[in-house]
Design a protein around this motif. Structure first.
Motif, PDB file in Angstrom:
ATOM      1  N   ALA A  24      -1.390   5.939 -17.873  1.00  0.00           N
ATOM      2  CA  ALA A  24      -0.106   5.904 -16.946  1.00  0.00           C
ATOM      3  C   ALA A  24       0.269   7.100 -16.470  1.00  0.00           C
ATOM      4  O   ALA A  24       1.363   7.385 -15.910  1.00  0.00           O
ATOM      5  N   GLY A  25      -0.324   8.087 -17.140  1.00  0.00           N
ATOM      6  CA  GLY A  25       0.180   9.674 -16.600  1.00  0.00           C
ATOM      7  C   GLY A  25       1.107  10.250 -17.429  1.00  0.00           C
ATOM      8  O   GLY A  25       2.056  11.171 -17.041  1.00  0.00           O
ATOM      9  N   VAL A  26       1.537   9.703 -18.635  1.00  0.00           N
ATOM     10  CA  VAL A  26       2.764  10.054 -19.401  1.00  0.00           C
ATOM     11  C   VAL A  26       2.388  11.027 -20.450  1.00  0.00           C
ATOM     12  O   VAL A  26       3.061  11.765 -20.912  1.00  0.00           O
ATOM     13  N   LEU A  27       0.987  10.890 -21.036  1.00  0.00           N
ATOM     14  CA  LEU A  27       0.602  11.568 -22.209  1.00  0.00           C
ATOM     15  C   LEU A  27      -0.683  12.102 -22.027  1.00  0.00           C
ATOM     16  O   LEU A  27      -1.471  11.742 -21.059  1.00  0.00           O
ATOM     17  N   THR A  28      -0.914  13.168 -22.559  1.00  0.00           N
ATOM     18  CA  THR A  28      -2.385  13.888 -22.606  1.00  0.00           C
ATOM     19  C   THR A  28      -2.706  14.386 -23.885  1.00  0.00           C
ATOM     20  O   THR A  28      -1.952  14.857 -24.733  1.00  0.00           O
ATOM     21  N   ASN A  29      -3.947  14.375 -24.183  1.00  0.00           N
ATOM     22  CA  ASN A  29      -4.517  15.269 -25.257  1.00  0.00           C
ATOM     23  C   ASN A  29      -5.201  16.741 -25.098  1.00  0.00           C
ATOM     24  O   ASN A  29      -5.714  16.969 -23.875  1.00  0.00           O
ATOM     25  N   ASP A  30      -4.731  17.552 -25.792  1.00  0.00           N
ATOM     26  CA  ASP A  30      -5.413  18.969 -25.374  1.00  0.00           C
ATOM     27  C   ASP A  30      -6.742  19.303 -25.731  1.00  0.00           C
ATOM     28  O   ASP A  30      -7.456  20.322 -25.716  1.00  0.00           O
ATOM     29  N   ALA A  31      -7.528  18.015 -26.313  1.00  0.00           N
ATOM     30  CA  ALA A  31      -8.911  18.264 -26.500  1.00  0.00           C
ATOM     31  C   ALA A  31      -9.646  17.144 -25.910  1.00  0.00           C
ATOM     32  O   ALA A  31      -9.408  16.086 -26.176  1.00  0.00           O
ATOM     33  N   PHE A  32     -10.522  17.554 -25.125  1.00  0.00           N
ATOM     34  CA  PHE A  32     -11.300  16.591 -24.283  1.00  0.00           C
ATOM     35  C   PHE A  32     -12.302  15.594 -25.174  1.00  0.00           C
ATOM     36  O   PHE A  32     -12.772  14.711 -24.831  1.00  0.00           O
ATOM     37  N   ALA A  33     -12.686  16.307 -26.635  1.00  0.00           N
ATOM     38  CA  ALA A  33     -13.518  15.735 -27.377  1.00  0.00           C
ATOM     39  C   ALA A  33     -12.759  14.318 -27.588  1.00  0.00           C
ATOM     40  O   ALA A  33     -13.223  13.336 -27.849  1.00  0.00           O
ATOM     41  N   ALA A  34     -11.541  14.015 -27.426  1.00  0.00           N
ATOM     42  CA  ALA A  34     -10.938  12.909 -27.784  1.00  0.00           C
ATOM     43  C   ALA A  34     -11.136  11.785 -26.675  1.00  0.00           C
ATOM     44  O   ALA A  34     -11.352  10.682 -26.968  1.00  0.00           O
ATOM     45  N   VAL A  35     -11.408  12.211 -25.580  1.00  0.00           N
ATOM     46  CA  VAL A  35     -11.696  11.426 -24.326  1.00  0.00           C
ATOM     47  C   VAL A  35     -13.226  10.999 -24.655  1.00  0.00           C
ATOM     48  O   VAL A  35     -13.697   9.793 -24.209  1.00  0.00           O
ATOM     49  N   ARG A  36     -14.090  11.793 -24.858  1.00  0.00           N
ATOM     50  CA  ARG A  36     -15.468  11.592 -25.159  1.00  0.00           C
ATOM     51  C   ARG A  36     -15.426  10.543 -26.129  1.00  0.00           C
ATOM     52  O   ARG A  36     -16.314   9.524 -26.104  1.00  0.00           O
ATOM     53  N   ARG A  37     -14.820  10.525 -27.225  1.00  0.00           N
ATOM     54  CA  ARG A  37     -14.844   9.597 -28.473  1.00  0.00           C
ATOM     55  C   ARG A  37     -14.452   8.445 -27.904  1.00  0.00           C
ATOM     56  O   ARG A  37     -15.007   7.289 -28.250  1.00  0.00           O
ATOM     57  N   GLY A  38     -13.407   8.453 -27.187  1.00  0.00           N
ATOM     58  CA  GLY A  38     -12.761   7.062 -26.569  1.00  0.00           C
ATOM     59  C   GLY A  38     -13.509   6.261 -25.780  1.00  0.00           C
ATOM     60  O   GLY A  38     -13.725   5.185 -25.724  1.00  0.00           O
ATOM     61  N   LEU A  39     -14.440   7.154 -25.096  1.00  0.00           N
ATOM     62  CA  LEU A  39     -15.453   6.646 -23.881  1.00  0.00           C
ATOM     63  C   LEU A  39     -16.329   5.869 -24.822  1.00  0.00           C
ATOM     64  O   LEU A  39     -17.054   4.629 -24.267  1.00  0.00           O
ATOM     65  N   GLU A  40     -16.975   6.531 -25.778  1.00  0.00           N
ATOM     66  CA  GLU A  40     -17.866   5.658 -26.718  1.00  0.00           C
ATOM     67  C   GLU A  40     -17.511   4.198 -27.110  1.00  0.00           C
ATOM     68  O   GLU A  40     -18.176   3.382 -27.228  1.00  0.00           O
ATOM     69  N   HIS A  41     -16.219   3.922 -27.150  1.00  0.00           N
ATOM     70  CA  HIS A  41     -15.571   2.510 -27.632  1.00  0.00           C
ATOM     71  C   HIS A  41     -14.705   2.059 -26.569  1.00  0.00           C
ATOM     72  O   HIS A  41     -13.958   1.124 -26.969  1.00  0.00           O
ATOM     73  N   ARG A  42     -15.029   2.700 -25.339  1.00  0.00           N
ATOM     74  CA  ARG A  42     -14.163   2.065 -24.306  1.00  0.00           C
ATOM     75  C   ARG A  42     -12.788   1.967 -24.640  1.00  0.00           C
ATOM     76  O   ARG A  42     -12.129   1.330 -23.995  1.00  0.00           O
ATOM     77  N   PHE A  43     -12.017   2.994 -25.006  1.00  0.00           N
ATOM     78  CA  PHE A  43     -10.789   3.325 -25.448  1.00  0.00           C
ATOM     79  C   PHE A  43     -10.250   1.981 -26.087  1.00  0.00           C
ATOM     80  O   PHE A  43      -9.048   1.675 -25.729  1.00  0.00           O
ATOM     81  N   GLU A  44     -10.960   1.536 -26.988  1.00  0.00           N
ATOM     82  CA  GLU A  44     -10.277   0.427 -27.898  1.00  0.00           C
ATOM     83  C   GLU A  44     -10.407   1.090 -29.210  1.00  0.00           C
ATOM     84  O   GLU A  44     -11.483   1.439 -29.689  1.00  0.00           O
ATOM     85  N   ALA A  45      -9.697   0.473 -30.306  1.00  0.00           N
ATOM     86  CA  ALA A  45      -9.532   0.713 -31.621  1.00  0.00           C
ATOM     87  C   ALA A  45     -10.222  -0.329 -32.323  1.00  0.00           C
ATOM     88  O   ALA A  45      -9.892  -1.547 -32.181  1.00  0.00           O
ATOM     89  N   GLU A  46     -11.348  -0.126 -33.101  1.00  0.00           N
ATOM     90  CA  GLU A  46     -11.915  -1.143 -33.815  1.00  0.00           C
ATOM     91  C   GLU A  46     -11.150  -1.651 -35.014  1.00  0.00           C
ATOM     92  O   GLU A  46     -10.535  -0.813 -35.665  1.00  0.00           O
TER      93      GLU A  46
END
Length: 899
Positions: free
Chosen positions: A636-658
C-alpha cells in the motif's frame, strides 16, 4: 618557448594583432587547425615562419611543442573546431576526484564565463562546489568522475549560460576585484595621506565593507557599473553562446582522452592552480555568498533601448502555445478543458471558440458534446463593460469580484491572467475582459511599478502599441527562444528507430558493470513500477550483464535508495529526496483484518526503525500476523524495509508466512527452516514519509517539473503514448502543463523527433543532440517486453510489426533497429527473423545462457518447443541453438543450468 611557467600561445603574436581576445583566439585556433595535419611535413616550418612572421628557431620550437602535445594525448590538437577534453588523476584525491582539462583555446573573455557557468551547474546538480581554474586556452575542473563533457554540455547550453554566469558571478573574487576598482575610480575608498601609499590588503578590506553595505541597494551606481564591466567588457557572452550552439550542433567536435599526467598545453592553467594553492591559507573551505544584485541585472536586461526586437512569427507561436492552440497542445477531454479553464482564471469568448476548434482538430472531439459535458463546471460570465468570459463555475464569484473590485484586486487578478499572454496592450486587456480603460490603466501601472510587467516595444518590425506590456517571466522565455533559433534542429527519425534510441538512452548498450554503473542505470528508472520478481531477473540484468544483488544492497545502505509498494507485489525505486514526488495512498488494508490496522497505528507518527522481533514484542501479535500485515502495508506504500534481502526472501514464499500447522507433515529441520525464511527477519521496517499536499500552485508546479526531469532521464523524448504505462502522477495529462512551461523557459525542447507519433513531442536538450548523431546500427541487445525501455504495446503503426504483446514472459532481441528474435513464454516459442547462417544469430541466442547464469532466481532449464511455427528439433535453426548450449530432448531443445 611556450609551455614555460605562466605562458600560453598568446605571447607568439605581435602586439598590434592583440585586439579583442576572441579574435586572437580565432587566429590561434586557425594556426592549430592548420598545423594539426602538417606537423610531420618537412615544408611546414618554413611556411609557418613566413606566414606568421616567426624566426626559424621560434617556428621550430613551436612545432616541437605541438608534437609533444599530440604525443602526450594521442589525439589531434585542439583548435577552432575541435575541443579536447583531457582527464588525468587528481594528485590529492585520485580515487574520488580527477582533473578535467578542457582545451578550448577560446581566450580568457570566453573561458572565464564558461568556467563560471560550468562551476555553477556542477554545484546545482552535485550539491557541492567544484574548484576551477582558467587560462586563455584551457579550463581546469577538479571534478568527480561522474562529471563528463556530455553532462556539462547538457547543463550549460546557450539558453542557460547567461543565467548560470549571473547566478554565481557576484560571489566570486573576480567580481569583488572589479567592484574594488570601480569604487576606487569613483573615489569612494578612503586613501592615505599625501605621498603615502595605501596597502592592497587595506584597500581590499575597505572595498569588502562597502560591498556588504550597498549590496542590498539596487540603485547603487558603482554596483551596476561592476556588473556592466564584468558582463559587457570582461566577458564575451555572445561568442560563448555561439560556441555552445556549435558544440550542440556538432560543428565543434569533442574528443575525450585519459592521460597519466597533464599534457603540455595545460602548463599555464596548472601554474595558476599551483599559485592559488601555494599562497592560500589554512582556513576550512566554506561557501562565501557575496551580494549578487539580481534587481540591477533585471533593470539592465529590460532596458527597451538595449533589448532586441522579437520576430512576429516567434511571438505568434509563443502565444499559441500559451493558449494551447498550437497543434498537439489542445486539451482533448472535458476533464482537461475544465482544468485548463481553472488554470487560466478567465478565457475570453473568442479564445474559447478557438480552443474548442483546436480540441476538435487534435483529438477529434465533438465540440457540442464537450460543451454539454462541461455544463455546470464551466460558467459563462459577462464582463463589467461588455463581452463574455468562460470561467470555472466554482471561481465565478471570485472573478466577478476581482473585475469589479478596487485597483489592488484587479491588479492581483491581472498578474495571474497575463501570465498566459505575450506582449499585449492595455486596450486589448480591457476589450478582452470587458473592463473600462480608466480602471485597467492604473492596475497595469501598479504591476509595472512592482516589476511584474515590462513595457514595450517588443515586436520586429514595430507594429504594435508602444505602451504594450509583457509578463516579465514570459519575456525571459521569449528571449531564450530567440537565442535558440540559430540552433540546428535534430533530424526527424523514423519511428522504427525508437526502440534503439530508448535502449541506448537507458544504458542497455553499455558494457560497464559494478555499483557505479548500477547507480547510473537506476537514475533512469526512478518512479517506474514493476512486479517484484522482474527487477533482479529482467530489468537490471538486461542493463548489467554481471549484475550482483550485493550492488543493490550497497546502494540501499549508503546512497539513500529506497523502495515502496505500487500495488500487490509491485514496487518502485526512489531516492529519499524524491519520495515526495510520488503520492502514496492512505489505505492500510481491509478493515476486517486487525493486524494491518494495528501495525499502521503503531507506525503512524513513529519515525523509528524496527526489526521483526521488535514489532512482535511491541504489538503482541504473532509472527505470522505481523508478517502478513507488514507486506500488506508495504504494497500500500505505507512501510518499507531498508534491506532488499527481505524482499528476496519474501518472494521465495510469495510474501506469505508459513504457519506451523501447514509444516506439520515435514521434517523438523526442514519445517523450521521454511518457517523461519518465510518471515522478514532481515533489515528494519520503517514508515515512509507521508506525501503532503503541495502548499500552493507554485510548489505543485515545481514538483511537476521534477517529475518531468525524471521522465526525460528515463526516455529522453516523451509523448502521450509513451507515458501511458507510467504511474498516474507521471502520465501525460499530469505533466503536460509543466512540460509546456519548461519548453517556454528553454529547459525542454518541443518538436517532431520521431515520425509517426500523432501528437507533440518533448525532448531534453541532450537527447535532441544525441538524435542528431547516428545511432549504433550494429548493437545487439535483449530485453523483456515489459521493460521500461520496451516499446511493446504502444500501438503506433511505425514500430516494428514483429514486437510481441507487453508480457513479462516475452522477450525481444534486436540488432540496431531490426528485430532479430522474439521469444514467447520464456523461450517456449521462438520467432527468428534472420537466416540460420547469419553471424548475428549466436549473439542473439546468448540471451538464453544469460538467463541460466544470472545471480538471482536463474531458471533450471530453458525449453524451446517450436521455432517459426515448426518443431524446434527439426528446425534449420537447431544447429545454431545446439552451438549455444542446447541439447535435443525429443521434439524440443533443452538448455540446462550448469552448477
Amino acid at each position: 618557448v611556450p609551455g614555460g611557467r605562466g605562458h600560453s600561445l598568446v605571447p607568439f603574436w605581435r602586439a598590434e594583432e592583440q585586439g579583442r581576445t576572441w579574435s586572437l583566439a580565432e587566429r590561434i585556433g586557425g594556426l592549430l587547425e592548420a598545423a594539426d595535419g602538417q606537423l610531420d611535413d618537412p615544408d611546414f616550418p618554413g611556411e609557418l615562419a613566413s606566414h606568421y612572421h616567426l624566426t626559424p628557431a621560434a617556428a621550430g620550437a613551436l612545432l616541437a611543442y605541438l608534437r609533444r602535445q599530440r604525443e602526450a594525448t594521442g589525439a589531434p590538437l585542439p583548435h577552432r573546431h575541435h575541443l579536447l577534453a583531457e582527464s588525468c588523476p587528481d594528485p590529492v584525491h585520485p580515487d574520488r576526484r580527477r582533473q578535467l582539462l578542457l582545451h578550448t583555446g577560446w581566450g580568457g573573455r570566453v573561458n572565464r564565463p564558461f568556467a563560471l557557468a560550468v562551476a555553477t551547474a556542477c554545484a546545482a546538480h552535485l550539491g557541492r562546489a567544484v574548484p576551477y581554474f582558467v587560462s586563455d586556452d584551457c579550463v581546469l575542473l577538479e571534478a568527480p568522475p561522474e562529471v563528463t563533457v556530455a553532462r556539462l554540455l547538457e547543463w550549460v547550453t546557450p539558453a542557460t549560460v547567461r543565467d548560470l554566469v549571473r547566478a554565481r558571478l557576484g560571489a566570486t573574487g573576480y567580481f569583488g576585484a572589479r567592484f574594488r576598482e570601480c569604487a576606487g575610480r569613483a573615489l569612494l575608498l578612503r586613501r592615505a595621506g599625501f605621498r603615502q601609499r595605501t596597502p592592497l590588503w587595506l584597500h581590499r578590506l575597505r572595498a569588502k565593507e562597502l560591498l556588504a553595505a550597498v549590496g542590498d541597494d539596487p540603485e547603487f551606481p558603482i554596483l551596476a557599473e561592476a556588473w556592466r564591466e564584468c558582463l559587457a567588457t570582461d566577458f564575451d557572452l555572445d561568442a560563448l553562446e555561439r560556441l555552445l550552439a556549435e558544440l550542440g550542433s556538432g560543428a565543434i567536435r569533442v574528443t575525450e582522452v585519459a592521460t597519466r599526467a597533464p599534457s603540455p598545453f595545460a602548463a599555464a592553467v596548472l601554474w595558476r592552480q599551483t599559485g592559488t594553492y601555494m599562497y592560500g591559507d589554512d582556513a576550512p573551505e566554506a561557501p562565501v555568498e557575496l551580494p549578487s544584485d539580481a534587481n540591477v541585472l533585471d533593470a539592465l536586461a529590460r532596458d527597451p533601448a538595449a533589448r532586441p526586437r522579437l520576430p512576429g512569427e516567434l511571438l505568434d507561436a509563443f502565444q499559441a502555445k500559451l493558449h494551447r492552440l498550437a497543434p498537439g497542445y489542445a486539451p482533448g477531454t472535458a476533464e482537461e478543458l475544465a482544468f485548463w479553464v481553472g488554470e487560466r482564471r478567465a478565457i475570453p469568448e473568442a479564445e474559447w471558440a478557438a480552443l474548442l476548434a483546436a480540441a476538435h482538430r487534435d483529438a477529434g472531439a465533438d465540440t457540442a458534446a464537450l460543451e454539454a459535458e462541461l455544463a455546470g463546471r464551466v460558467a459563462r460570465l459577462a464582463g463589467p463593460a461588455g463581452g463574455a468570459l468562460r470561467v470555472s463555475a466554482t471561481e465565478a464569484d471570485h472573478v466577478t469580484h476581482a473585475l469589479a473590485g478596487n485597483g489592488v484586486e484587479l491588479a492581483a487578478f491581472l498578474r495571474e491572467w497575463l501570465a498566459f499572454y505575450g506582449p499585449v496592450s492595455p486596450r486589448q486587456i480591457g476589450e478582452a475582459l470587458g473592463v473600462p480603460m480608466e480602471r485597467v490603466a492604473p492596475a497595469v501601472a501598479r504591476l509595472l511599478a512592482d516589476g511584474h510587467l515590462v513595457v514595450g516595444p517588443f515586436r520586429e518590425p514595430p507594429e504594435e502599441d508602444p505602451a504594450a506590456v509583457c509578463d516579465r517571466r514570459n519575456l525571459d522565455a521569449l528571449l531564450r527562444l530567440r537565442r535558440r533559433e540559430a540552433r540546428a534542429a535534430a533530424p526527424v527519425r523514423p519511428l522504427v528507430e525508437l526502440p534503439l534510441f530508448l535502449a541506448a538512452h537507458q544504458g542497455l548498450l553499455a558494457d560497464d558493470d559494478g555499483p557505479d554503473a548500477l547507480r547510473a542505470r537506476l537514475d533512469a528508472l526512478m518512479g517506474w513500477g514493476a512486479r517484484v520478481e522482474l527487477w533482479e531477473t529482467e530489468i537490471l540484468p538486461a542493463r548489467l550483464a554481471g549484475y550482483r544483488p550485493d550492488w543493490l544492497d550497497a546502494l540501499m545502505a549508503g546512497e539513500g535508495l529506497a523502495w515502496f509498494g505500487d500495488g500487490a507485489e509491485r514496487l518502485v525505486f526512489s531516492f529519499e529526496d524524491q519520495l515526495a514526488l510520488f503520492a502514496r495512498p492512505d489505505a492500510v488494508g481491509p478493515a476486517a483484518e486487525p493486524a494491518p490496522a494495528q501495525l499502521a497505528a503503531f507506525f503512524r507518527g513513529n519515525r523509528g526503525r524496527f526489526r521483526l522481533d521488535d514489532l512482535i514484542a511491541e504489538t503482541g501479535l504473532s509472527s505470522e500476523a505481523v508478517t502478513r500485515g507488514l507486506w500488506q502495508l508495504a504494497w500500500a506504500g505505507v512501510l518499507t524495509n531498508d534491506a532488499f534481502a527481505a524482499v528476496r526472501r519474501g518472494l521465495e514464499h510469495r510474501f506469505e508466512a508459513e504457519s506451523v500447522a501447514a509444516l506439520a507433515g515435514r521434517g523438523r529441520r526442514t519445517g523450521l527452516a521454511r518457517w523461519r525464511t518465510s518471515r522478514p527477519w532481515t533489515g528494519q521496517w520503517r514508515s515512509l514519509p507521508a506525501s503532503a499536499e503541495a502548499a500552493d500552485a507554485l510548489e505543485r508546479l515545481e514538483r511537476a517539473k521534477e517529475r518531468v526531469r525524471l521522465l526525460l532521464q528515463r526516455y529522453g523524448v516523451v509523448f502521450r503514448e509513451l507515458l501511458a504505462g507510467e504511474r498516474p502522477e507521471l502520465r501525460w495529462g499530469a505533466v503536460f502543463p509543466a512540460l509546456r512551461l519548461m519548453e517556454l523557459s528553454g529547459e525542454v525542447v518541443a518538436g517532431r523527433f520521431f515520425d509517426g507519433v500523432p501528437g507533440i513531442q518533448f525532448a531534453a536538450p541532450a537527447a535532441a543532440r544525441a538524435l542528431a548523431e547516428p545511432l549504433p546500427a550494429d548493437a545487439v541487445y535483449w530485453l523483456s517486453a515489459a521493460d521500461p525501455a520496451s516499446p511493446c504495446g504502444l500501438g503506433l503503426p511505425g514500430l516494428p510489426p514483429a514486437l510481441p504483446a507487453r508480457l513479462p514472459s516475452s522477450h525481444v532481441v534486436c540488432r540496431g533497429a531490426d528485430v532479430v528474435l522474439v521469444s514467447r513464454r520464456m523461450g517456449e516459442a521462438l520467432a527468428i527473423a534472420v537466416p540460420p547462417d547469419d553471424p548475428v544469430l549466436p549473439r542473439a541466442l546468448a540471451m538464453f545462457p544469460a538467463w541460466t547464469q544470472r545471480a538471482v532466481r536463474p531458471p533450471a532449464r530453458v525449453r524451446v518447443a517450436e521455432i517459426n511455427g515448426e518443431p524446434a528439433a527439426a528446425s534449420p535453426y537447431a544447429e545454431a541453438l545446439r552451438a549455444a548450449g542446447f541439447r535435443r530432448d525429443g521434439r524440443e531443445l533443452l538448455l540446462e543450468r550448469q552448477v
